[in-house]
Design an enzyme around this catalytic site. Sequence first.
Site: not given
Length: 617
Positions: A2, A27, A78, A104-105, A490, A494, A497, A513, A612
């Site tokens: 957060c 965040r 968050w 935060n946590g 990557e 991208k 997300e 496979h 982020k």
Amino acid sequence: MCGIVGYAGSRPATPILVRALRDLEYRGYDSAGIAILGSADGEGVEITKRVGKIANLESALDASPGSEATTGIGHTRWATHGRPSDLNAHPHTSCGGEVVVIHNGIVENYAALRSALIARGHAFASETDTETIAHLLEERTKSGLSLLESLRLTIAELEGSHAIVAMSPSEPGAIVAARVGNAGGVVIGYGEGEMLVASDLAAILPHTQQVAFLAGLQLARVDRSGASFINGDGSAAAVEPRRVPIDPVSALKGQYEHFMLKEIMEQPEALSDTIRSLVTLEPAGVHLDDLGPISERLSEVRRVILIGMGTSLHAAMVGRAFIERLAGVPAETDNASEFRYRDPVIGAGTLVVSVSQSGETVDVLEAMAVAKAKGAMQVTICNTEGAQTTRVADGTVYTRAGLERGVASTKCFTTAMVALYALALRLGEANGHLGPGQLGDHIQDLARLPDAAARVLQDHAPYKTLANHFYDARHFLFLGRGLAFPVAMEGALKLKEISYIHAEGYAAGEMKHGPIALIDRGFPTVAVAPAHALRSKLISNVEQIQARGGEVLAIASEGDQEVAALANHAVFIPAVSEFVEPFVATLPLQCLSYYIALRRGCDVDQPRNLAKTVTVE
Ligand code: M6R
């Protein structure tokens, strides 16, 4: 993960807090709230909080009478414990309104603490773990302890890692803060007759560049005249402020609609700044000035383990290949969240290289703690001056990307690869694997990179056309080999997300496979097939996809008509050296994701469910 901010000064706190929350919104954006000390009537605490983005909080504040209160705290959430809602939004207060808290946590033992508090007569208003902290604090302040001492004793009861900020009407003008473990940083900002507290620099830099960072188990008390610090055992802590060199103006979006696009377009400059900070052309040399004691120990390195999460892990995968090829040292990568729990074997001569743009990712920090306990040498690749990883590692290679605000990492990926390239060169130079001529050739190649990147980013028309064609696909496969494999991973990350299209990145050789069973016209493949990335092998994979009616977009080197003819669509990148290919091949994938997400009407800079900086497990 957060965002946290506090202000104690002489200006009205509300606009300062709201602006800071905007700077911290990356965040988390499940809810936002502020509390000010001294309500519109001049008494007590006034809390305003709303589920959803900051705009909802702003509307609520617009509707209420303005306050001149000059002390306050704010939070952007968050969600972990308790669904996103007005009630679960921070700040939280105790039943008597004695204390107000942001956090935060995760309070890992909150269920037991909550039951005990309820048994002692406390009534809870929210479903959050954070509210337990407010109640615990209130019990102590009511017994006559200061807010700082109450916080010190309270954190000893909490399991997990935390950043906590609190204030109380019984101590007007003051804010207290604690950092416990690695869940998130606490930064103290020193302004002119005002002080700030925040989870990271973004909220502080618009006001001051003079800052101090709390370490693992430290607490601070600030008021407009300054700050005092103690350790978890109550002893005085020596925490010194220092000036951080980040330009606040770079935080603005400028001419671009989204931070992500701005940051994609900043890459030629960010690459150039990073390259210039790490290497010289004449005489050819690699200068890793922040390596600390590791610069003298590079020839001892017998094995390298690279760790990171998400995009940074993909950069680490490219770094692994750089280190093996350029330094001849066995190298492996691991997801930091796996590494930290698997009791890794770390013998003498092991160098752990962590990659983290923020330097605050909790899994990376915990993995680094494991590596440290086992005696590894450690270097971290980081974009944030003074971040936590840089304080744990023996040495740092800084990237010079500037602030990255888009949740989707772009310029921090490519600049991290530059740092890893430079580290591999330095390692190869130190252990004699690389001759002086070879070093010079690689540095020349790197020097050409910013220009090649600028060429790829010159014309966005092809990406827009492709986005119009592909935007309603439901799945995507990204394939690459060798150095292009992490690039494919990557590219898939991208896309998924920011556009919410399901995408998988695969080593092309793996395709037969299993994944090939998925191929049909509605399941397009992006084949990352530049000249050096085992191109001929990749061509066979493209043929196999074509034979099954799949649609292929190829990322190919300029002039490669063979690949272009095989694929349904092609994007050309400049022909560059083998080790520079992953950089230039990444850029079209970033642009493609951006324009697909835009075409689908997605919130590019703040994709759902993400944040982020991930400071919780
Ligand atoms: O700050 P870090 O580099 O440690 O962050 C790690 C990941 O959370 C991050 O790379 C994430 O995967 C990206 N934002 C995705 O674009």
